[in-house]
Design a protein around this motif. Structure first.
Motif, short mmCIF file in Angstrom:
data_model
loop_
_atom_site.label_atom_id
_atom_site.label_comp_id
_atom_site.label_asym_id
_atom_site.label_seq_id
_atom_site.Cartn_x
_atom_site.Cartn_y
_atom_site.Cartn_z
N VAL A 10 26.78 40.72 -52.88
CA VAL A 10 26.00 40.98 -51.68
C VAL A 10 26.75 42.00 -50.84
CG1 VAL A 10 24.91 39.98 -49.65
CG2 VAL A 10 25.16 38.62 -51.73
N LYS A 11 26.14 43.17 -50.69
CA LYS A 11 26.81 44.24 -49.95
C LYS A 11 26.61 44.07 -48.45
CE LYS A 11 28.96 46.83 -52.81
NZ LYS A 11 30.37 46.45 -52.77
N ASN A 12 25.34 43.85 -48.07
CA ASN A 12 25.06 43.74 -46.63
C ASN A 12 25.06 42.28 -46.20
OD1 ASN A 12 22.88 43.39 -48.28
ND2 ASN A 12 21.37 44.10 -46.79
N MET A 13 26.23 41.63 -46.38
CA MET A 13 26.37 40.20 -46.06
C MET A 13 26.10 39.95 -44.59
SD MET A 13 27.79 37.86 -48.20
CE MET A 13 28.97 36.86 -47.31
N PRO A 14 25.31 38.91 -44.30
CA PRO A 14 25.32 38.44 -42.92
C PRO A 14 26.73 37.91 -42.63
CG PRO A 14 24.05 36.97 -44.35
CD PRO A 14 24.48 38.13 -45.19
#
Ligand code: BMA
Length: 338
Positions: A10-14
Motif C-alpha cells: 500500500v503506497k498511499n497508506m492512511p
C-alpha cells in the motif's frame, strides 16, 4: 526495517505518526471513528469490515446492520482509506451459473486478493445457522458465491493470501448458534476452495483477555519471521463480553504451528467509541493494510458494533513485542489432531 514483508503493498497508506509520549504497541487514529451510525439511508451501524488497495484508492466489503437490524455486507470505495463511500444496497450475489443467490444474512466479512481474484469470506446463514460463506469477484461488479466452506456452526473464516504447499488454507472458529461461550482457532486446507480437510487446531482460548474464545482477524501477513496473525480474544465479565485483540506468529510452511504468541493484548476497548455503542466494549479487527517498504501497518477494527476505527503501528515493533512477550499455551505447540 528488519522484517521482510510479502503482501499487497500500500503506497498511499492512511497514516498518522505515533503521538508523542505514546508507549502502546499500536496507537489509535485521532480521527476515529471513521464511519458509524446512519451512514446511508438503509444502514444503522457499520463496523467489522475489510478492505484492500484497489486502483488508485481502496475498496472494501463493509458489515452494516440495516434499519431492521439485519446483518448485511455492502461495498464501499475510498480514495484515502479514511473517507468512505458506502453503497446503500447490500452486495448482490449470483451462483456459479449466474443466478441470484442472496444469503439470508451476512456479517464480519474478510477480503483477500489471490492472483487476479478477490475472495470474500463472511459469516453466512446455512439453514439459518452460521457458517463460513465464500465468494469472489474480479471487478467488484459481479460477485459469485462458491460453496460454503464448512458445516454450521462456524465463524471467522480467514483465507491465507497464497496457497501453502499447494493448497488454499483457511483459519476458522467452530462455534454454536448463539453468542458462543467458547472457541479456538482451527485451520483447514483445500486444493480447490470446495473440498476442505486436513483440519488442525492452531491455538486455544487461554486466560485473561482471551479466556473465553478467540478468532482470527485480518488476513495473516507474510513475513520472514512467520505469518503475523492478529486475532480477537474475549473476556467474560459480569457485564458481558469484552473483545480485545492481540497477535501471534505462525510457522510459514505449517501455519497450524504457533511460533510465538503475545500474552498481553495489543488493544482493548478504552476509547469512548469502543466502550459506548450498540454492544459496548468491542474491538474487532477484520482487516489490515501494510506498506511493505517501511512496515507501517493500519489495522481496521469494528468498535462497539457501531463504528469502524483504525489503529497504526510498525510490523517490526509488533514482531519484537510478540517475541518479547510470548507465552505458549497447551495446544499452541502443534498438537494438530489429538
Ligand atoms: C460476535 C460477532 C461480531 C460482534 C461480536 C460482539 O459474536 O457477532 O460480529 O462484533 O460478537 O457483539
Amino acid at each position: 526495517m528488519k522484517t521482510k514483508i510479502i503482501a499487497q503493498n500500500v503506497k498511499n497508506m492512511p497514516w498518522e505518526p505515533r503521538p508523542e509520549g505514546n508507549k502502546e504497541i499500536v496507537w489509535r487514529y485521532s480521527g476515529n471513528p471513521i464511519i458509524g451510525r446512519n451512514a446511508t439511508p438503509s444502514t444503522a451501524r457499520v463496523f467489522n469490515s475489510a478492505l484492500v488497495p484497489y486502483g488508485d484508492g481502496f475498496v472494501g466489503v463493509f458489515r452494516a446492520d440495516d434499519i431492521y437490524t439485519m446483518m448485511r455486507v455492502h461495498l464501499a470505495h475510498s480514495k484515502d482509506g479514511i473517507n468512505w463511500d458506502l453503497e446503500d444496497k447490500p452486495i448482490e450475489w449470483v451462483d456459479e451459473e449466474g443466478k441470484p443467490y442472496q444469503p439470508f444474512y451476512a456479517y464480519d466479512p474478510r477480503l483477500v486478493k489471490i492472483d487476479d481474484t478477490y475472495y470474500i469470506m463472511w459469516c453466512t446463514s446455512f439453514g439459518y445457522n452460521p457458517t463460513i460463506g465464500m465468494g469472489y469477484t474480479k471487478d467488484f461488479k459481479t460477485f459469485t458465491r462458491l460453496e460454503n466452506a464448512f458445516l454450521p456452526f462456524n465463524r471467522n473464516g480467514v483465507l491465507f493470501p497464497r496457497k501453502i504447499n499447494g493448497n488454499y488454507v483457511m483459519l476458522s472458529r467452530p462455534s454454536d448458534n448463539g453468542h458462543t461461550p467458547f472457541g479456538d482457532i482451527f485451520i483447514s486446507e483445500s486444493p480447490d476452495l470446495t473440498y476442505w480437510g486436513k483440519h488442525r487446531k492452531v491455538m486455544a482460548a487461554t486466560d485473561g483477555w482471551q479466556h473465553l474464545k478467540i478468532g482470527a482477524g485480518p488476513i495473516p501477513i507474510e513475513t520472514n519471521e512467520g505469518w503475523l496473525m492478529i486475532y480477537h480474544g474475549v473476556l467474560h465479565t459480569c457485564n458481558g463480553y469484552v473483545y480485545s485483540f492481540g497477535a501471534a506468529l505462525l510457522d510459514l510452511e505449517n501455519p497450524s504451528k504457533v511460533l510465538y504468541r503475545a500474552a498481553p493484548y495489543m488493544l482493548t476497548p478504552e476509547a469512548d467509541y469502543e466502550t459506548i455503542g450498540f454492544v459496548p466494549n468491542v474491538a474487532f479487527p477484520c482487516s489490515a493494510l501494510v506498506d511493505t517498504d517501511d512496515g507501517r501497518i493500519a489495522i481496521y477494527y469494528g468498535a462497539a458494533d457501531t463504528h469502524i476505527a483504525v489503529a497504526f503501528g510498525y510490523v517490526d515493533e509488533i514482531i519484537d513485542w510478540i517475541k518479547k512477550n510470548s507465552k505458549l499455551y497447551h495446544g499452541d505447540d502443534n498438537i494438530g489432531r489429538d
